[in-house]
Design a protein around this motif. Sequence first.
Motif, short mmCIF file in Angstrom:
data_model
loop_
_atom_site.label_atom_id
_atom_site.label_comp_id
_atom_site.label_asym_id
_atom_site.label_seq_id
_atom_site.Cartn_x
_atom_site.Cartn_y
_atom_site.Cartn_z
N PRO A 14 0.81 -1.23 0.00
CA PRO A 14 0.00 0.00 0.00
C PRO A 14 0.84 1.27 0.00
O PRO A 14 0.51 2.25 -0.68
N ALA A 15 1.95 1.26 0.73
CA ALA A 15 2.82 2.43 0.74
C ALA A 15 3.47 2.64 -0.63
O ALA A 15 3.62 3.78 -1.10
N GLU A 55 2.21 1.71 -3.56
CA GLU A 55 1.18 2.21 -4.47
C GLU A 55 0.92 3.70 -4.27
O GLU A 55 0.76 4.46 -5.23
N GLN A 56 0.88 4.12 -3.04
CA GLN A 56 0.63 5.53 -2.75
C GLN A 56 1.78 6.40 -3.25
O GLN A 56 1.56 7.44 -3.88
N GLU A 57 3.00 5.97 -3.00
CA GLU A 57 4.16 6.77 -3.38
C GLU A 57 4.29 6.91 -4.90
O GLU A 57 4.70 7.97 -5.40
N ALA A 62 1.79 6.47 -7.27
CA ALA A 62 0.51 6.59 -7.97
C ALA A 62 0.57 7.55 -9.15
O ALA A 62 0.09 7.24 -10.25
#
Length: 354
Positions: free
Chosen positions: A317-318, A320-322, A324
């Motif tokens: 998840p981290a 993917e967020q970084e 995106a």
Amino acid sequence: MVWSSFDGRFSDSPRALYERLRAERDDLHHVWLVRDELRHTFPTDVTLVTSRTPEAARALESADLVFASSHIEVEWEKKPGATYVQTWHGTPLKTVHWDVLWAPEGKLEQLDRDVQRWDLLLAPNPHATHFLSQAFRWEGELLESGYPRNDVLAAPRHDARRAEVREALGIDPGTTVVLYAPTWRDAEGYDTSLDVPVRLELEQFGEALGEDHVLLLRAHNMVAGRWHVDSHEWLRDVSLTPPDVADLYCAADVMVTDYSSTMFDWAVTGRPLLYLASDLEQYGSVTRGFYLDLWPEAPGPVLRSTEELLAALGDLPAVEQEYAARYAAFRERFTPHEDGHATERVLRHLGLIG
């Protein structure tokens, strides 16, 4: 009609085009070129001819239409009026054909004899259109259609295909599936006496993630079958079967690659993409060369060791967020035509369906 994918697999864009034609028309005769060790991966009702044989040459010389995903490495003479469609097999990050830094003496001239037979070249995006034309010195017809092989990734049938493949591979629901699909190193591909290492520490992966992850190993076609790995519950060597890597795209939750064009196809899924690139500088300056400096804008982290990879996999998840914004820009640039309708566009262009 004669079909060839990677010198004898039932896969890639030729397979997608073939399956659509078989569903729409029953008035065409089809022949597939096959590697004998992969005959069992083809449907039982398909006419097969062993690739790189005189029989293959005769089939090609009698064909009205030929589809291939790469060079057909047998000498043959295309009959008058026949059409040879080269689908090719990836958006080029690494250099191709006349642009490569090294090839065995005479190899490019041999492959170029096949290029001279092509009538139509497919490309998935503007980047590929430019660099494939440059690499092959292509001045013939080119259709920027997207890749038929990727239609399944955008189509409603994706979820069903995902469930089927995961069940066939014996993967329990809820398991995180990591697809490792690196490219080949030219010296290893051309010299079959060389060992081909898995550039990922498998035991470290198993110790860290084996309880709730499965690792799928997909070697490049040029070195497939030459990895030697131990058997584990959390490991599947899927280099030869299933024959079509699109099945693995459907099944996986995250992909790890290095410089392979699989990254561009995988981006259609929108799922996390990680790079394990321990020999980045060597590959870019000596082994093969790149068409663009992707790495400052890569859609996922560029990692240099298995330890770094495991840390990233432990917090997707981290990641993917970084990444995106970069991922969105990557998809916009390299997947503009991957809408699930490339197969239809190609067959309509050829007048094979209404």
